[in-house]
Design a protein around this motif. Structure first.
Motif, short mmCIF file in Angstrom:
data_model
loop_
_atom_site.label_atom_id
_atom_site.label_comp_id
_atom_site.label_asym_id
_atom_site.label_seq_id
_atom_site.Cartn_x
_atom_site.Cartn_y
_atom_site.Cartn_z
N VAL A 70 0.84 -1.20 0.00
CA VAL A 70 0.00 0.00 0.00
C VAL A 70 0.88 1.25 0.00
N LYS A 71 0.30 2.35 -0.42
CA LYS A 71 0.97 3.64 -0.28
C LYS A 71 0.97 4.03 1.20
N GLN A 72 2.12 4.40 1.72
CA GLN A 72 2.24 4.69 3.15
C GLN A 72 1.42 5.90 3.56
N ALA A 73 0.60 5.71 4.61
CA ALA A 73 -0.18 6.82 5.17
C ALA A 73 0.48 7.30 6.46
N VAL A 74 0.45 8.59 6.68
CA VAL A 74 0.99 9.19 7.91
C VAL A 74 -0.14 9.97 8.57
N ASN A 75 -0.49 9.55 9.79
CA ASN A 75 -1.61 10.17 10.51
C ASN A 75 -2.89 10.15 9.70
N GLY A 76 -3.10 9.06 8.99
CA GLY A 76 -4.35 8.90 8.24
C GLY A 76 -4.40 9.65 6.93
N VAL A 77 -3.24 10.15 6.46
CA VAL A 77 -3.19 10.91 5.21
C VAL A 77 -2.14 10.30 4.29
N ILE A 78 -2.48 10.11 3.01
CA ILE A 78 -1.54 9.57 2.02
C ILE A 78 -1.06 10.70 1.12
N ALA A 79 0.22 10.99 1.18
CA ALA A 79 0.79 12.04 0.34
C ALA A 79 0.89 11.55 -1.11
N PRO A 80 0.85 12.47 -2.10
CA PRO A 80 0.92 12.06 -3.52
C PRO A 80 2.18 11.26 -3.85
N ASN A 81 3.31 11.61 -3.22
CA ASN A 81 4.58 10.93 -3.49
C ASN A 81 4.94 9.92 -2.41
N ALA A 82 3.94 9.42 -1.68
CA ALA A 82 4.19 8.48 -0.58
C ALA A 82 4.79 7.18 -1.11
N PRO A 83 5.76 6.60 -0.38
CA PRO A 83 6.38 5.34 -0.81
C PRO A 83 5.43 4.16 -0.60
N THR A 84 5.67 3.09 -1.32
CA THR A 84 4.90 1.86 -1.16
C THR A 84 5.55 0.98 -0.10
N ILE A 85 4.74 0.48 0.84
CA ILE A 85 5.25 -0.38 1.90
C ILE A 85 4.41 -1.64 2.00
N ASN A 86 4.98 -2.69 2.60
CA ASN A 86 4.27 -3.94 2.84
C ASN A 86 3.87 -4.01 4.31
N VAL A 87 2.60 -4.20 4.58
CA VAL A 87 2.09 -4.28 5.95
C VAL A 87 1.12 -5.44 6.07
N ALA A 88 0.87 -5.88 7.31
CA ALA A 88 -0.13 -6.91 7.56
C ALA A 88 -1.49 -6.42 7.08
N PHE A 89 -2.28 -7.33 6.55
CA PHE A 89 -3.56 -6.94 5.93
C PHE A 89 -4.50 -6.22 6.87
N TYR A 90 -4.35 -6.43 8.21
CA TYR A 90 -5.26 -5.81 9.18
C TYR A 90 -4.72 -4.50 9.74
N ARG A 91 -3.60 -4.00 9.25
CA ARG A 91 -3.08 -2.71 9.71
C ARG A 91 -3.96 -1.60 9.15
N ILE A 92 -5.09 -1.36 9.81
CA ILE A 92 -6.09 -0.43 9.27
C ILE A 92 -5.58 0.99 9.13
N ASP A 93 -4.48 1.33 9.84
CA ASP A 93 -3.91 2.67 9.68
C ASP A 93 -3.31 2.84 8.29
N GLN A 94 -3.09 1.70 7.57
CA GLN A 94 -2.53 1.74 6.22
C GLN A 94 -3.47 1.15 5.17
N THR A 95 -4.23 0.13 5.56
CA THR A 95 -5.04 -0.61 4.59
C THR A 95 -6.52 -0.23 4.58
N ALA A 96 -6.99 0.40 5.64
CA ALA A 96 -8.42 0.75 5.74
C ALA A 96 -8.59 2.08 6.46
N LEU A 97 -8.17 3.14 5.80
CA LEU A 97 -8.27 4.47 6.43
C LEU A 97 -9.71 4.84 6.73
#
Length: 359
Positions: free
Chosen positions: A197-224
């Protein structure tokens, strides 16, 4: 760094100062609104129910939605161990502070000294000062607190054996459920299926955010869409808790409580000596590498222990007629003392951080 420079760095740190003033000002606002009549007699209790049943569970769960590392895992484990050990220590040590009191009053004061309002008073302040990592450590630390509060404290105050209803309270409390769920998910995330997923910081995804691999249930990244509502609810914890504390103070007769010398003596023990004991013991355990803790872990523990009377412990005293008036007075005075002492503890801890005693 010298002590003078550390003090200067502390009192020019906007984040630290604003956290302290936010706590004090909002508590004073709650006090003023209760005295003025804007808040009704039961308003503080209603606010506390919202905080305990909705805001704090959301805050606790969301705090575990972050990456796991060897450092955070080790610190979390050390905090868990200390959170159990310190209550065993306090159970044996606190009665010696009240040997001049009659035995029944001695037992009541010892219980009230051991168990503070770590959930309602401590966690919102920790969150305001140290963010998600502090909330995570405070949630882990509270596991031991709840075990002993709903077992030892209940048995001691009631004179009865442990009841099934209290075991239910211990494990089916919304905060406990959220803490254990978050803790387990946090610990096993590296072994779960991953998604990119594109990395979110404090619930916000920047246009140039890097792609990271996280557990599917990491809702801070996979389900904002799910993380953000929980974040909004969690953000309510601090202001609502502080308003409730102020409203509660505004509804109690301070004149009667202030004339009770035992309550002042107890409050000194609760908000000064108990956290000081933790500081000394954790310092020794850290420099000897027996149970080392980081600065954030240490500060979290100290703030959690510099809290006023736990509402559950006070309720035990009232329900089982164990010096109910003393417990009520002690709760009020210790809350006032904690409001004054907590900013001092935060400043002292920041000085220790600037000096570099704890990493």
């Amino acid at each position: 760094m010298s002590i003078a420079k550390a003090l200067e760095a502390t009192f020019t740190n906007v984040s630290i100062i604003s956290s302290i003033t936010s706590t004090v000002f909002i508590i004073l606002l709650g006090f003023y609104l209760r005295k003025r009549g804007t808040f009704g007699e039961t308003f503080g209790k209603i606010l506390s129910k919202v905080v305990l049943s909705v805001a704090l569970p959301a805050l606790a769960f969301n705090s575990f939605m972050q990456p796991i590392s060897h450092e955070t895992f080790t610190q979390g484990l050390n905090v868990l161990i200390w959170g159990i050990l310190i209550y065993i220590i306090l159970i044996f040590v606190t009665p010696f502070s009240y040997t001049k009191f009659p035995k029944d009053k001695q037992e009541t004061l010892a219980i009230l000294t051991t168990f503070g309002s770590t959930t309602f008073f401590g966690i919102p302040i920790v969150g305001a000062v140290f963010g998600a990592k502090g909330i995570m450590y405070s949630s882990i630390f509270n596991i031991g607190y709840r075990i002993f509060l709903y077992s030892y404290a209940y048995i001691k105050m009631s004179g009865l054996k442990m009841e099934a209803s209290n075991i239910k309270k211990m494990f089916l409390n919304p905060i406990v459920i959220a803490t254990f769920a978050g803790l387990i998910l946090w610990m096993i995330q590296d072994f779960m299926p991953m998604v990119a997923v594109k990395q979110a910081v404090n619930g916000v995804i920047a246009p140039n955010a890097p792609t990271i691999n996280v557990a599917f249930y990491r809702i801070d990244q996979t389900a904002l869409w799910l993380f953000k509502p929980l974040q909004y609810l969690g953000n309510l914890a601090s202001p609502l808790a502080w308003l409730s504390i102020g409203a509660t103070l505004g509804s109690i007769s301070m004149k009667d409580a202030a004339s009770d010398k035992a309550s002042w003596y107890y409050s000194f023990n609760k908000v000064i000596l108990v956290p000081l004991l933790n500081l000394v013991l954790l310092f020794i355990l850290t420099i000897t590498h027996i149970l080392p803790v980081s600065y954030v872990a240490l500060a979290t523990v100290i703030i959690m222990m510099a809290t006023p009377t736990a509402s559950v412990a006070s309720a035990y005293a009232i329900s089982f007629d164990r010096d109910a008036v003393l417990a009520s007075n002690a709760s009020l005075i210790s809350t006032i003392c904690a409001v004054v002492a907590t900013p001092i503890w935060i400043a002292l801890l920041e000085v220790l951080n600037q000096v570099g005693i704890f990493k």
